[in-house]
Design an enzyme around this catalytic site. Sequence first.
Site, PDB file in Angstrom:
ATOM      1  N   ASN A  22       0.791  -1.230   0.000  1.00  0.00           N
ATOM      2  CA  ASN A  22       0.000   0.000   0.000  1.00  0.00           C
ATOM      3  C   ASN A  22       0.823   1.279   0.000  1.00  0.00           C
ATOM      4  OD1 ASN A  22      -2.146  -1.683   0.028  1.00  0.00           O
ATOM      5  ND2 ASN A  22      -2.683  -1.357   2.165  1.00  0.00           N
ATOM      6  N   CYS A  23       2.111   1.181  -0.332  1.00  0.00           N
ATOM      7  CA  CYS A  23       2.933   2.382  -0.430  1.00  0.00           C
ATOM      8  C   CYS A  23       2.895   2.896  -1.853  1.00  0.00           C
ATOM      9  CB  CYS A  23       4.388   2.088  -0.066  1.00  0.00           C
ATOM     10  SG  CYS A  23       4.682   2.100   1.697  1.00  0.00           S
TER      11      CYS A  23
END
Lengths: 93, 116, 108
Positions: free
Chosen positions: C106-107
């Site tokens: 999720n970066c």
Amino acid sequence: MTDIQTLHILNKSPEHPRANRCMEMMAAGDGLLLTGSGVLLLATGQLPDASKVFALAPDVDARGLGHIAGNAISVDFTEMVTLTLEAQKVISW
Amino acid sequence: MSTLIMIDQPPYGAWTGREALDMAFSLAAFDQPASLLFTGAGVNWLRQSQDAGGIGQKTVEKNLSAAPIFGIEAILADRASCKSYGLEESSLIDGVTLVNNDAALLSEYDHTAFAG
Amino acid sequence: MVSNVMPERNNEGFLEDAQEWTEGVAAAIAAEDEVDLSEKHWEIIRFLRSFYKEHEMSPPSNRLFVKAVKEALGEEKGNSIYLMQLFPGTPAKTACRIAGLPRPTNCL
């Protein structure tokens, strides 16, 4: 490997409506091959008694069911292919 | 606002369960109270000794064990579903609380969302 | 360093296979980000390697990376300023890249 009229390949979990349909359609002399989420049937203990039951080993191991897989004949990918070739008919659920 | 995320899909067959886990982790990342409830075929996520190497996936049991570290409040499992899949408390991974998946349980949460 | 061969990496510089990681690989990847690895870096790298071994995932986001470090090593190290000083850019991404782990999902 075996004399199987119709091989039912079930990759749906026991909760899936198609799993019930599959059980209803099974006749004596048919085989049931459990793959994917289908192997969860082993955990419910509700295997059809009139048929030979096979289960794909990597799918059984993934779900931590190795200890109760004794209720079914464990097959690897090659044996799975052989089964489908030897059966008179195949239904993929 | 407390959120209950329900997983009623079996592990490995589809990605919906992992997406739900991701959603729960994201809520926890922003310090929003979130719990997971495994029910129906979903309880099979919680069985010990899974090994998904043979099907080229990561083992969900190990992914799930990160939940308390990230701040997930509780991992709940529906008692009746566990019974139907032959899951005793001793065959479940650590940290699972058995509950009854009923209206009383859901009323404890502001928001309940299903996976997939 | 036993070997100078860099294992296969994806387009963002993450190792394709976490098993191929060595300390030498870590130092080489760190050098690309102009990071000179100190004992403080190694402590976080070792933590990430053991986290991955236990949970088969990288911490999925920067916030969860900070949380996981805090849980394991305490508040002094589990805070974003400390981790940003060690691993510039997005700390979770930079640290996972150096530790040979998959990209945090999720970066951005």
